[in-house]
Design an enzyme around this catalytic site. Sequence first.
Site, mmCIF file in Angstrom:
data_model
loop_
_atom_site.group_PDB
_atom_site.id
_atom_site.type_symbol
_atom_site.label_atom_id
_atom_site.label_comp_id
_atom_site.label_asym_id
_atom_site.label_seq_id
_atom_site.Cartn_x
_atom_site.Cartn_y
_atom_site.Cartn_z
ATOM 1 N N GLU A 159 -6.700 9.252 9.405
ATOM 2 C CA GLU A 159 -5.422 9.053 10.026
ATOM 3 C C GLU A 159 -5.476 10.143 11.150
ATOM 4 O O GLU A 159 -4.580 9.698 12.150
ATOM 5 C CB GLU A 159 -4.281 9.416 8.941
ATOM 6 C CG GLU A 159 -4.392 8.581 7.900
ATOM 7 C CD GLU A 159 -3.015 8.761 6.960
ATOM 8 O OE1 GLU A 159 -2.116 9.524 7.423
ATOM 9 O OE2 GLU A 159 -2.884 8.024 6.079
ATOM 10 N N CYS A 167 -3.644 -1.078 -2.050
ATOM 11 C CA CYS A 167 -3.852 0.169 -2.279
ATOM 12 C C CYS A 167 -4.974 0.586 -3.361
ATOM 13 O O CYS A 167 -4.543 -0.023 -4.648
ATOM 14 C CB CYS A 167 -2.694 0.868 -2.687
ATOM 15 S SG CYS A 167 -2.861 2.588 -3.187
ATOM 16 N N ASN A 168 -6.068 1.006 -3.263
ATOM 17 C CA ASN A 168 -7.089 1.048 -4.257
ATOM 18 C C ASN A 168 -6.454 1.805 -5.393
ATOM 19 O O ASN A 168 -6.861 1.631 -6.470
ATOM 20 C CB ASN A 168 -8.534 1.797 -3.646
ATOM 21 C CG ASN A 168 -9.128 0.701 -2.909
ATOM 22 O OD1 ASN A 168 -10.363 0.313 -3.399
ATOM 23 N ND2 ASN A 168 -8.827 0.603 -1.638
ATOM 24 N N THR A 169 -5.806 3.018 -5.089
ATOM 25 C CA THR A 169 -5.328 3.704 -6.231
ATOM 26 C C THR A 169 -4.384 2.944 -7.239
ATOM 27 O O THR A 169 -4.401 2.955 -8.362
ATOM 28 C CB THR A 169 -4.707 4.896 -5.678
ATOM 29 O OG1 THR A 169 -5.452 5.508 -4.683
ATOM 30 C CG2 THR A 169 -4.137 5.947 -6.626
ATOM 31 N N CYS A 204 -11.510 2.603 -0.933
ATOM 32 C CA CYS A 204 -10.166 3.279 -0.328
ATOM 33 C C CYS A 204 -9.801 2.705 0.930
ATOM 34 O O CYS A 204 -10.677 2.098 1.681
ATOM 35 C CB CYS A 204 -10.540 4.757 -0.386
ATOM 36 S SG CYS A 204 -8.657 5.439 0.345
ATOM 37 N N THR A 205 -8.549 2.270 0.992
ATOM 38 C CA THR A 205 -7.855 1.733 2.189
ATOM 39 C C THR A 205 -8.645 2.333 3.541
ATOM 40 O O THR A 205 -8.882 1.399 4.507
ATOM 41 C CB THR A 205 -6.653 1.375 2.361
ATOM 42 O OG1 THR A 205 -6.245 2.927 2.183
ATOM 43 C CG2 THR A 205 -6.033 0.459 1.048
ATOM 44 N N HIS A 206 -8.861 3.528 3.470
ATOM 45 C CA HIS A 206 -9.001 4.334 4.762
ATOM 46 C C HIS A 206 -10.315 4.249 5.148
ATOM 47 O O HIS A 206 -10.902 4.584 6.365
ATOM 48 C CB HIS A 206 -8.663 5.798 4.675
ATOM 49 C CG HIS A 206 -7.017 5.804 4.777
ATOM 50 N ND1 HIS A 206 -6.382 5.235 3.736
ATOM 51 C CD2 HIS A 206 -6.472 6.578 5.487
ATOM 52 C CE1 HIS A 206 -5.258 5.660 4.053
ATOM 53 N NE2 HIS A 206 -4.906 6.519 5.178
ATOM 54 N N TYR A 255 -0.665 8.335 -2.639
ATOM 55 C CA TYR A 255 -0.706 8.086 -4.125
ATOM 56 C C TYR A 255 -1.808 8.795 -4.777
ATOM 57 O O TYR A 255 -1.791 8.982 -5.864
ATOM 58 C CB TYR A 255 -0.595 6.575 -4.320
ATOM 59 C CG TYR A 255 0.373 5.893 -4.023
ATOM 60 C CD1 TYR A 255 1.559 6.403 -3.487
ATOM 61 C CD2 TYR A 255 0.658 4.628 -4.526
ATOM 62 C CE1 TYR A 255 2.629 5.616 -3.437
ATOM 63 C CE2 TYR A 255 1.675 3.700 -4.294
ATOM 64 C CZ TYR A 255 3.067 4.300 -3.626
ATOM 65 O OH TYR A 255 3.930 3.730 -3.320
ATOM 66 N N GLY A 256 -3.010 8.774 -3.974
ATOM 67 C CA GLY A 256 -4.358 9.225 -4.530
ATOM 68 C C GLY A 256 -4.423 10.580 -5.261
ATOM 69 O O GLY A 256 -5.130 10.759 -6.175
ATOM 70 N N ASP A 278 0.902 -1.160 -0.017
ATOM 71 C CA ASP A 278 -0.089 -0.059 0.097
ATOM 72 C C ASP A 278 0.740 1.033 -0.182
ATOM 73 O O ASP A 278 2.037 1.036 0.338
ATOM 74 C CB ASP A 278 -0.666 -0.028 1.356
ATOM 75 C CG ASP A 278 -1.762 1.142 1.186
ATOM 76 O OD1 ASP A 278 -2.455 1.535 0.314
ATOM 77 O OD2 ASP A 278 -1.679 1.986 2.153
ATOM 78 N N SER A 279 0.216 2.450 -0.238
ATOM 79 C CA SER A 279 1.039 3.736 -0.317
ATOM 80 C C SER A 279 1.495 4.064 1.094
ATOM 81 O O SER A 279 2.292 4.855 1.293
ATOM 82 C CB SER A 279 0.233 4.671 -0.694
ATOM 83 O OG SER A 279 -1.161 4.551 -0.005
#
Length: 265
Positions: free
Chosen positions: A152, A72-74, A184-186, A41-42, A9-10
């Site tokens: 975050e 990472c989705n991006t 998205c991961t978040h 990265y997004g 992931d980023s």
Amino acid sequence: MSDAIGVFDSGVGGLTVLKEISRLLPREDTIYLGDTARVPYGTRSAVTIRKYALQTAGFLVSKGVKMLVVACNTSAAVALPTLRRSFPGLPVLGVTEPGAKAAAAATTGGRVGVIGTEGTIRSGAYEKAILRFRPGTRIVARACPLFVSLAEEGWVEGKVAHLVAAEYLEPLRAGGIDTLVLGCTHYPLLKGTIRKVMGPRVRLIDSAEETARAVREMLERTGLGTTSRRPSRHRFFVTDLPAKFKVLGRRFLDAPIGRAYQVDM
Ligand code: DGL
């Protein structure tokens, strides 16, 4: 070859995917790389995302992983074909396809929403995949970049999170969607707030959970599932100093991170 699944992931976000993988496949070893020196990265261009994704994936491949999960989705949305071409013979799974497939199966009225980073939404990867699984689906997509900072910061509930979510999600509510992909991961961390804003009738698709199921299927199909009986090992690598990753990561993984090693790419 090592017996570990490589997950990249980023930054810390991919730990939401790792959490689901280790929950579903508790015997599997994993090696995680978070490119914390270059996150996010997004917001970057497709050319840069592809370059970064190739380098991070390359590190895990050099560790001999048996399979690669693009958490990472991006990166998955923008770089998956490049990664598959670059590492022939290695099973490579991205988070976008399992999420899209689950959304296509879940929608009752054929109206699906997709939220993610700017890079993910600009790529159109989720739309393309959903339409492949369910032609004719009406899709409303929206980038929600502030969700990454909120997650975050730990502001996943309360006034600020609710206000931001209500603003971002308004076009999706107006579009009458019945299913929403958290692309998205978040975003799994904001699930409670997103659910409040969208209402109980909208199905939320968590791409982390769907990806863990897809990893299990791929291991079964390829015969690469572990036969080991010892407790699984999880190793962590980052590209910036590990201290912040360990503190933040604990919330994303929902478990403490023992050691994390800094690597230079
Ligand atoms: N991990 C990224 C994703 O899932 C979010 C953070 C970033 O922009 O790098 O798209």
